[in-house]
Design an enzyme around this catalytic site. Structure first.
Site: not given
Ligand SMILES: Cc1cc2nc3c(=O)[nH]c(=O)nc-3n(C[C@H](O)[C@H](O)[C@H](O)COP(=O)(O)OP(=O)(O)OC[C@H]3O[C@@H](n4cnc5c(N)ncnc54)[C@H](O)[C@@H]3O)c2cc1C
Length: 348
Positions: A150, A218, A314
């Site tokens: 990520r 998420s 995130e």
């Protein structure tokens, strides 16, 4: 002016709107600006954004066939899932594990989108765009993108300085199904179409559809911890879910930790932890960005108190001045009397 709506069902008005390249003469890198795809990874904290909202308008879709594979040049404004589907229909395979990820092609390299055992870095040949402070065009090859979990150079050194206008993927002509992820390994000699269908099915069952329930996927990253920290955690959570990551580090499942902390289905005002997938925070109806942030701070606090693991968002946090540091924002929010009152009211 431009009204931004996003998948969390939050709305905000941007002072000015620049579509790249047609409005580039109006752009000033000296004034605040926000690079924007479709907003599916953003928590909008305020109702206004006092700056220039910048979006690429490139919708190119160009396929170059060579002996060693297909080179696919994609405009940043294209919708990611539509590209996956379009390539599959053309018999060009590889991206099916990444089906149904919301958002644009231009945003995909930023956090190196990933799911079901694959990530963009596996296929990314080059990322092109404009360095906004000097208005120069640049290209980064796969290695130069510094992809990680990520993560990429576009979230670090080039953060907010580089507008992505084109992403080139290299896709193999020798299709090898990627069935590394648990539920896909049950498929027997799957075709790319089988994997696409299965991934779409699992995602639709597990994740709330943002068209119906506001969410940003998420909300937290899966935390990376040292093996020593894992050993400590196993004393309180013997069955803790983890995946080997790097030398000396493992990746924990953030959703599992939130669930074990007893927060699955938890609600605070108009924000909630999804009752099927604890990693997803939802807008129950009329939540503000601050409502979602308060819930995120509470989830972070409870998990930290119980398991000594600090979850980091995130999702990118955007306030009226642009992107702010999400970790720092939650830290300050947790220290505020506003937040403490709200938690107190909820726990009373
Ligand atoms: C239901 C749901 C499921 C999800 N599942 C996944 C998943 O499985 N895996 C995963 O990795 N992500 C997932 N996400 C997150 C999201 O899909 C990705 O982050 C996606 O890449 C965001 O695309 P966007 O166009 O909406 O970007 P935005 O939210 O608009 O922007 C995200 C970031 O990228 C920057 N940015 C956007 N476009 C550009 C550009 N052209 N140039 C430079 N910077 C730019 C923005 O400034 C911002 O910082 C999910 C989200 C939702 C809502």
């Amino acid at each position: 002016m431009k009204i931004i709506n996003n998948t969390l069902h939050l709305e905000c008005t941007a002072q000015s709107y620049i579509r790249w390249p047609q409005d580039k003469a109006l752009f000033s890198s000296k004034k605040p600006y926000l690079l924007h795809g479709s907003g599916s990874n953003m928590l909008l904290l305020d109702r206004v954004y006092c700056g220039q909202l910048v979006e690429s308008s490139n919708t190119d879709f160009i396929i170059r066939e060579e002996d060693n594979g297909y080179y696919v040049e994609l405009g940043a404004a294209l919708n990611w899932h539509s590209v996956v589907k379009r390539l599959l229909d053309l018999g060009i395979f590889g991206l099916e594990n990444l089906a149904l990820i919301p958002g644009t092609v231009g945003a995909a390299p930023i956090q190196n989108i990933g799911a079901y055992g694959a990530e963009l870095a596996d296929f990314c040949w080059a990322v092109n765009g404009v360095l906004l402070d000097s208005m120069t065009e640049c290209s980064y090859n796969n290695q130069a993108c510094q992809f990680g979990y990520r993560d990429s150079i576009f979230k670090n050194e080039l953060k907010d300085r580089f507008l992505i206008t084109r992403v080139t993927l290299k896709l193999s002509k020798n299709y090898q199904p990627n069935t590394r992820y648990g539920a896909l390994s049950e498929l027997n000699k799957p075709t790319a179409h089988d994997i696409f269908k299965r991934v779409c099915q699992i995602r639709s069952e597990k994740l709330p559809d943002p068209a119906k329930i506001g969410n940003a996927g998420s909300f937290f990253k899966n935390p990376l911890v040292s093996v020593e920290q894992l050993a400590q955690l196993q004393k309180v959570l013997p069955d803790v879910v983890y995946f080997p990551y790097d030398d000396g580090e493992v990746k924990l499942a953030a959703g599992y930790l939130i669930e074990q902390a007893g927060l699955k289905g938890y609600q605070m005002q108009q924000a909630g932890v999804h009752s099927n997938q604890a990693l997803v925070l939802i807008n129950i109806g009329a939540a503000t960005g601050l409502d979602i942030a308060c819930l995120a701070a509470y989830v972070q606090q409870v998990v930290e108190n119980k398991f000594n693991v600090c979850l980091q968002p995130e999702v990118r946090f955007i306030n009226k001045n642009g992107e702010c540091d999400a970790g720092e924002y939650l830290h300050q929010l947790r220290a505020s009397s506003f937040y403490k009152n709200r938690v107190g009211l909820n726990e009373a």
